[in-house]
Design a protein around this motif. Structure first.
Motif, PDB file in Angstrom:
ATOM      1  N   HIS A   1     -28.634 -22.995  28.631  1.00  0.00           N
ATOM      2  CA  HIS A   1     -29.077 -22.585  29.960  1.00  0.00           C
ATOM      3  C   HIS A   1     -28.662 -21.150  30.262  1.00  0.00           C
ATOM      4  O   HIS A   1     -29.496 -20.331  30.692  1.00  0.00           O
ATOM      5  CB  HIS A   1     -28.490 -23.525  31.019  1.00  0.00           C
ATOM      6  CG  HIS A   1     -28.710 -23.063  32.423  1.00  0.00           C
ATOM      7  ND1 HIS A   1     -29.935 -23.159  33.041  1.00  0.00           N
ATOM      8  CD2 HIS A   1     -27.869 -22.489  33.329  1.00  0.00           C
ATOM      9  CE1 HIS A   1     -29.850 -22.660  34.268  1.00  0.00           C
ATOM     10  NE2 HIS A   1     -28.604 -22.251  34.457  1.00  0.00           N
ATOM     11  N   ILE A   2     -27.392 -20.813  30.043  1.00  0.00           N
ATOM     12  CA  ILE A   2     -26.932 -19.467  30.359  1.00  0.00           C
ATOM     13  C   ILE A   2     -27.573 -18.454  29.417  1.00  0.00           C
ATOM     14  O   ILE A   2     -27.942 -17.345  29.827  1.00  0.00           O
ATOM     15  CB  ILE A   2     -25.397 -19.386  30.295  1.00  0.00           C
ATOM     16  CG1 ILE A   2     -24.781 -20.336  31.343  1.00  0.00           C
ATOM     17  CG2 ILE A   2     -24.926 -17.955  30.546  1.00  0.00           C
ATOM     18  CD1 ILE A   2     -23.272 -20.376  31.328  1.00  0.00           C
ATOM     19  N   THR A   3     -27.740 -18.821  28.157  1.00  0.00           N
ATOM     20  CA  THR A   3     -28.420 -17.933  27.206  1.00  0.00           C
ATOM     21  C   THR A   3     -29.834 -17.626  27.685  1.00  0.00           C
ATOM     22  O   THR A   3     -30.278 -16.460  27.660  1.00  0.00           O
ATOM     23  CB  THR A   3     -28.461 -18.571  25.805  1.00  0.00           C
ATOM     24  OG1 THR A   3     -27.122 -18.728  25.322  1.00  0.00           O
ATOM     25  CG2 THR A   3     -29.252 -17.708  24.834  1.00  0.00           C
ATOM     26  N   ARG A   4     -30.545 -18.633  28.125  1.00  0.00           N
ATOM     27  CA  ARG A   4     -31.908 -18.434  28.612  1.00  0.00           C
ATOM     28  C   ARG A   4     -31.923 -17.506  29.833  1.00  0.00           C
ATOM     29  O   ARG A   4     -32.789 -16.631  29.957  1.00  0.00           O
ATOM     30  CB  ARG A   4     -32.523 -19.787  28.970  1.00  0.00           C
ATOM     31  CG  ARG A   4     -33.987 -19.732  29.378  1.00  0.00           C
ATOM     32  CD  ARG A   4     -34.596 -21.119  29.405  1.00  0.00           C
ATOM     33  NE  ARG A   4     -33.877 -22.009  30.299  1.00  0.00           N
ATOM     34  CZ  ARG A   4     -33.141 -23.044  29.904  1.00  0.00           C
ATOM     35  NH1 ARG A   4     -32.993 -23.306  28.608  1.00  0.00           N
ATOM     36  NH2 ARG A   4     -32.533 -23.815  30.788  1.00  0.00           N
ATOM     37  N   CYS A   5     -30.941 -17.660  30.705  1.00  0.00           N
ATOM     38  CA  CYS A   5     -30.883 -16.837  31.914  1.00  0.00           C
ATOM     39  C   CYS A   5     -30.580 -15.369  31.624  1.00  0.00           C
ATOM     40  O   CYS A   5     -31.056 -14.480  32.331  1.00  0.00           O
ATOM     41  CB  CYS A   5     -29.823 -17.393  32.870  1.00  0.00           C
ATOM     42  SG  CYS A   5     -30.240 -18.998  33.594  1.00  0.00           S
ATOM     43  N   LEU A   6     -29.782 -15.113  30.593  1.00  0.00           N
ATOM     44  CA  LEU A   6     -29.336 -13.746  30.316  1.00  0.00           C
ATOM     45  C   LEU A   6     -30.229 -12.986  29.350  1.00  0.00           C
ATOM     46  O   LEU A   6     -30.152 -11.755  29.273  1.00  0.00           O
ATOM     47  CB  LEU A   6     -27.907 -13.762  29.765  1.00  0.00           C
ATOM     48  CG  LEU A   6     -26.810 -14.311  30.673  1.00  0.00           C
ATOM     49  CD1 LEU A   6     -25.449 -14.121  30.010  1.00  0.00           C
ATOM     50  CD2 LEU A   6     -26.830 -13.653  32.044  1.00  0.00           C
ATOM     51  N   THR A   7     -31.081 -13.706  28.618  1.00  0.00           N
ATOM     52  CA  THR A   7     -31.840 -13.081  27.536  1.00  0.00           C
ATOM     53  C   THR A   7     -32.680 -11.902  28.007  1.00  0.00           C
ATOM     54  O   THR A   7     -32.743 -10.858  27.327  1.00  0.00           O
ATOM     55  CB  THR A   7     -32.725 -14.120  26.837  1.00  0.00           C
ATOM     56  OG1 THR A   7     -31.887 -15.092  26.193  1.00  0.00           O
ATOM     57  CG2 THR A   7     -33.615 -13.479  25.795  1.00  0.00           C
ATOM     58  N   GLU A   8     -33.321 -12.010  29.152  1.00  0.00           N
ATOM     59  CA  GLU A   8     -34.185 -10.926  29.610  1.00  0.00           C
ATOM     60  C   GLU A   8     -33.401  -9.725  30.112  1.00  0.00           C
ATOM     61  O   GLU A   8     -33.917  -8.603  30.120  1.00  0.00           O
ATOM     62  CB  GLU A   8     -35.108 -11.437  30.718  1.00  0.00           C
ATOM     63  CG  GLU A   8     -36.119 -12.465  30.255  1.00  0.00           C
ATOM     64  CD  GLU A   8     -37.053 -12.882  31.370  1.00  0.00           C
ATOM     65  OE1 GLU A   8     -36.924 -12.322  32.477  1.00  0.00           O
ATOM     66  OE2 GLU A   8     -37.901 -13.754  31.131  1.00  0.00           O
TER      67      GLU A   8
END
Length: 211
Positions: free
Chosen positions: A96-103
């Motif tokens: 979840h956090i990876t998905r949020c920070l990727t952009e």
């Protein structure tokens, strides 16, 4: 006209215990030699921030919290426990956090300590007894209490193991100051905790030793 140079890394942490552990590791003289990486700029006043909302808040708002630092830092590390009320589990937290920070971040790491920070303090090492001010035979004590099997690298319930030693007659020091003392002393090159190794290996990748 270019602005000021960005700082190397910002650390978003879920609690003050993590802060003390990190300051202990990165506050060592020439700390990069212990980690096996090249030197990088580190100032607790500019690079370390503790979320008042603790683990659930870091899980839910890491992107929003780190938004101001997108202009001031090149990289970000997010650190939190896997074990808290309502947790979806370590893998789901990481995804979840990876998905949020990727952009937002080209370089970042999500360090989920499974189950909790206390996993980092346990080594079969006399430095642990000195830092926690507990009996030198703490390993046998925890084995006898069925809290640290002799064939296990870490206690399966690390916080419970520490609480056992904090009670009489042992009265170990489980304070944040003890966490920092321990982080200043113990070996990090041979740590077997997956979350710590992710942090160490990420720093080695970002700051190669021979660069």
């Amino acid at each position: 006209m270019t602005g000021p140079a960005k700082r190397d890394v910002v650390f978003l942490l879920a609690d003050a215990g993590m802060e003390q552990m990190l300051l202990g590791f990165l506050g060592r003289p020439r700390f990069h030699l212990s980690l096996g990486c090249a030197p990088f700029a580190f100032d607790p006043r500019e690079d370390v921030f503790v979320a008042q909302t603790r683990d659930p808040g870091v899980y839910g708002t890491a992107r929003e919290f780190l938004r101001p630092f997108e202009r001031t830092h090149r990289r970000a590390v997010v650190m939190l426990d896997a074990d808290w009320v309502g947790t979806p589990g370590a893998d789901a937290i990481h995804k979840h956090i990876t998905r949020c920070l990727t952009e937002a971040w080209a370089e970042f790491a999500v360090v989920v300590i499974d189950p909790e920070l206390e996993a980092w303090i346990w080594q079969d090492n006399p430095q642990v007894a000195q830092a926690l001010k507990c009996p030198p035979d703490f390993r046998r004590i925890l084995a006898d209490a069925r809290l640290w099997p002799l064939d296990a690298a870490k206690p399966p319930r690390p916080k419970e193991a520490l609480e056992h030693l904090r009670r009489p007659p042992y009265r170990a020091d489980g304070s944040r100051a003890a966490f920092r003392r321990l982080a200043e002393r113990i070996s990090v090159r041979h740590c077997e905790d997956a979350a710590f190794n992710l942090l160490r290996d990420t720093l080695r990748t970002w700051f190669p030793e021979n660069s």
